[in-house]
Design a protein around this motif. Structure first.
Motif, short mmCIF file in Angstrom:
data_model
loop_
_atom_site.label_atom_id
_atom_site.label_comp_id
_atom_site.label_asym_id
_atom_site.label_seq_id
_atom_site.Cartn_x
_atom_site.Cartn_y
_atom_site.Cartn_z
N PRO A 63 59.36 17.79 32.46
CA PRO A 63 58.79 17.81 33.83
C PRO A 63 59.43 18.89 34.67
N PRO A 64 58.84 19.21 35.82
CA PRO A 64 59.47 20.18 36.73
C PRO A 64 60.82 19.67 37.21
N GLU A 65 61.64 20.59 37.70
CA GLU A 65 62.94 20.20 38.24
C GLU A 65 62.77 19.25 39.42
N ALA A 66 63.73 18.35 39.55
CA ALA A 66 63.69 17.40 40.66
C ALA A 66 63.70 18.14 42.00
N MET A 67 62.93 17.62 42.95
CA MET A 67 62.86 18.22 44.28
C MET A 67 63.61 17.37 45.29
N PRO A 68 64.30 17.99 46.23
CA PRO A 68 65.02 17.21 47.25
C PRO A 68 64.05 16.59 48.25
N ASN A 112 45.29 23.69 54.78
CA ASN A 112 44.43 24.47 55.70
C ASN A 112 42.96 24.22 55.44
N GLY A 113 42.63 22.96 55.19
CA GLY A 113 41.23 22.58 55.02
C GLY A 113 40.68 22.75 53.61
N SER A 114 41.45 23.33 52.70
CA SER A 114 40.98 23.51 51.32
C SER A 114 41.75 22.58 50.38
N LEU A 115 41.11 22.20 49.28
CA LEU A 115 41.70 21.26 48.33
C LEU A 115 42.51 21.99 47.27
N SER A 116 43.74 21.51 47.04
CA SER A 116 44.60 22.07 46.00
C SER A 116 45.05 20.95 45.07
N VAL A 117 45.43 21.34 43.86
CA VAL A 117 45.92 20.38 42.87
C VAL A 117 47.36 20.72 42.53
N ALA A 118 48.25 19.74 42.66
CA ALA A 118 49.67 19.96 42.38
C ALA A 118 49.89 20.23 40.89
N HIS A 119 50.77 21.18 40.59
CA HIS A 119 51.19 21.48 39.21
C HIS A 119 50.01 21.86 38.30
N GLN A 121 53.74 12.18 37.54
CA GLN A 121 54.00 11.48 38.78
C GLN A 121 55.50 11.19 38.95
N PRO A 122 55.93 10.91 40.18
CA PRO A 122 57.34 10.62 40.43
C PRO A 122 57.81 9.37 39.68
N THR A 123 59.04 9.40 39.25
CA THR A 123 59.63 8.25 38.55
C THR A 123 59.55 6.99 39.41
N ILE A 124 59.75 7.13 40.71
CA ILE A 124 59.73 5.96 41.58
C ILE A 124 58.36 5.29 41.62
N VAL A 125 57.31 6.05 41.29
CA VAL A 125 55.96 5.50 41.29
C VAL A 125 55.62 4.84 39.96
N ILE A 128 67.97 12.68 51.62
CA ILE A 128 68.01 11.24 51.37
C ILE A 128 67.95 10.89 49.88
N MET A 129 67.32 11.73 49.06
CA MET A 129 67.31 11.49 47.62
C MET A 129 66.61 12.67 46.93
N ASP A 130 66.58 12.66 45.60
CA ASP A 130 65.85 13.67 44.83
C ASP A 130 64.62 13.03 44.20
N TYR A 131 63.60 13.83 44.05
CA TYR A 131 62.29 13.37 43.56
C TYR A 131 62.11 13.81 42.12
N HIS A 132 62.30 12.89 41.17
CA HIS A 132 62.15 13.19 39.75
C HIS A 132 60.74 12.86 39.28
N MET A 133 60.19 13.69 38.40
CA MET A 133 58.83 13.52 37.91
C MET A 133 58.83 13.16 36.43
N GLN A 134 57.74 12.51 35.96
CA GLN A 134 57.59 12.16 34.55
C GLN A 134 56.14 12.32 34.12
N PHE A 135 55.94 12.80 32.87
CA PHE A 135 54.63 12.79 32.24
C PHE A 135 54.44 11.43 31.59
N CYS A 136 53.33 10.78 31.88
CA CYS A 136 53.08 9.44 31.35
C CYS A 136 51.63 9.27 30.93
N ALA A 137 51.44 8.31 30.04
CA ALA A 137 50.09 7.87 29.66
C ALA A 137 50.23 6.45 29.12
#
Length: 289
Positions: free
Chosen positions: A258-263, A197-204, A236-240, A158-167
């Motif tokens: 940023p990381p490569e866009a994800m489908p 699986n019940g444990s906390l992870s942090v993306a990237h 975070q994603p560009t759309i956000v 349906i689209m690609d998910y682009h990310m951006q570093f922001c502050a």
């Protein structure tokens, strides 16, 4: 007793493992869910579910009856879909599972417009970052971000998910200049968390190169607001973040790649989709193309 409704409620309990999910799905009380099950058991003269305070487990007879219910309910759904195809009128309920940030920022407005256009279709939009098993649940459509594994499901891009570093401009003006990704270990960072699986992870986390984050959240909207308030750097994603960037509340950190866009795909179980479901998928794709 409404036998069809009782079978639907029982099947939902069998799939989800507790009365609460069925109560939420059918918009009835837990007491009414229990009443449907009790009436069904009384009619059949067998115990279908062993009840405890925390969960409900199918008996051997319950497991066999559940399989028969699945077959019957699938046949009814197919008959309804055939009639809808003949009349060209899409109607019924569609359940969708999607990640929190994408669902809130992108999918929810699309669903709202869809509901205005199709008054005979209802949608249940469930936002959850955990992986839902659409094969063994009532979910009709699942939205997934990232490359698809071999799940046996059918996927439509349906689209690609682009990310951006922001502050925020204020944060960048009062902290050391960022020249490379290595500088992030010396900065306040805000991390996206999720449960596996019940444990906390942090993306990237490997990109940020640190274990300590000023704030962790499973909501991109929460992290975006925290960045606007000057608490640190987000990925975070560009759309956000796009609206905040346009308004000048956030600044894209251009020197960070940023990381490569994800489908992003919408997944479903069967290629022979009901008219209502295919109509919604086509509408989502058209809105995002």
């Amino acid at each position: 007793m409404d036998k069809l409704t009782a079978m639907q409620v029982f099947s939902h309990v069998a799939e989800q493992g507790h009365f609460g999910a069925a109560a939420h799905h059918f918009k009835i009380s837990r007491t009414m869910v229990s009443k449907h099950i009790n009436q069904l058991e009384a009619y059949l003269g067998i115990k279908l579910i062993n009840r405890t305070t925390r969960q409900q487990e199918l008996t051997e007879s319950g497991r066999m009856y559940y399989q028969e219910c699945k077959t019957i309910l699938a046949a009814i759904a197919q008959a309804e879909n055939t009639l809808q195809m003949m009349t060209g009128t899409a109607r019924g309920r569609i359940s969708i599972n999607a990640p929190v940030s994408f669902g809130s920022s992108v999918l929810a407005p699309i669903v709202n417009r869809f509901l205005h256009l199709y008054p005979d279709i209802d949608v249940e939009l469930c936002l959850d970052n955990s992986l839902v098993d659409p094969i063994n649940s009532h979910i009709d459509l699942v939205v997934r971000i990232g490359e698809l594994g071999d799940s046996g499901l059918i996927g439509r891009h349906i689209m690609d998910y682009h990310m951006q570093f922001c502050a925020s401009p204020q944060y960048l003006a009062t902290h050391p200049v960022i020249q490379s990704i290595n500088d992030l270990s010396d900065h306040q960072c805000l991390g996206f968390s999720y449960s596996t699986n019940g444990s906390l992870s942090v993306a990237h986390q490997h990109i940020f190169g640190k274990r300590h984050f000023r704030l962790l959240s499973n909501s991109g909207l929460v992290l975006t607001q925290a960045a606007i308030d000057g608490l640190g750097i987000i990925l975070q994603p560009t759309i956000v973040v796009n609206e905040a960037i346009i308004a000048g509340k956030l600044v894209n950190i251009d020197c960070l790649t940023p990381p490569e866009a994800m489908p992003i795909h919408v997944l479903y179980k069967d290629k022979n989709l009901p008219l209502k479901t295919r109509t919604l998928i086509d509408y989502i794709v058209a809105q995002l193309s």
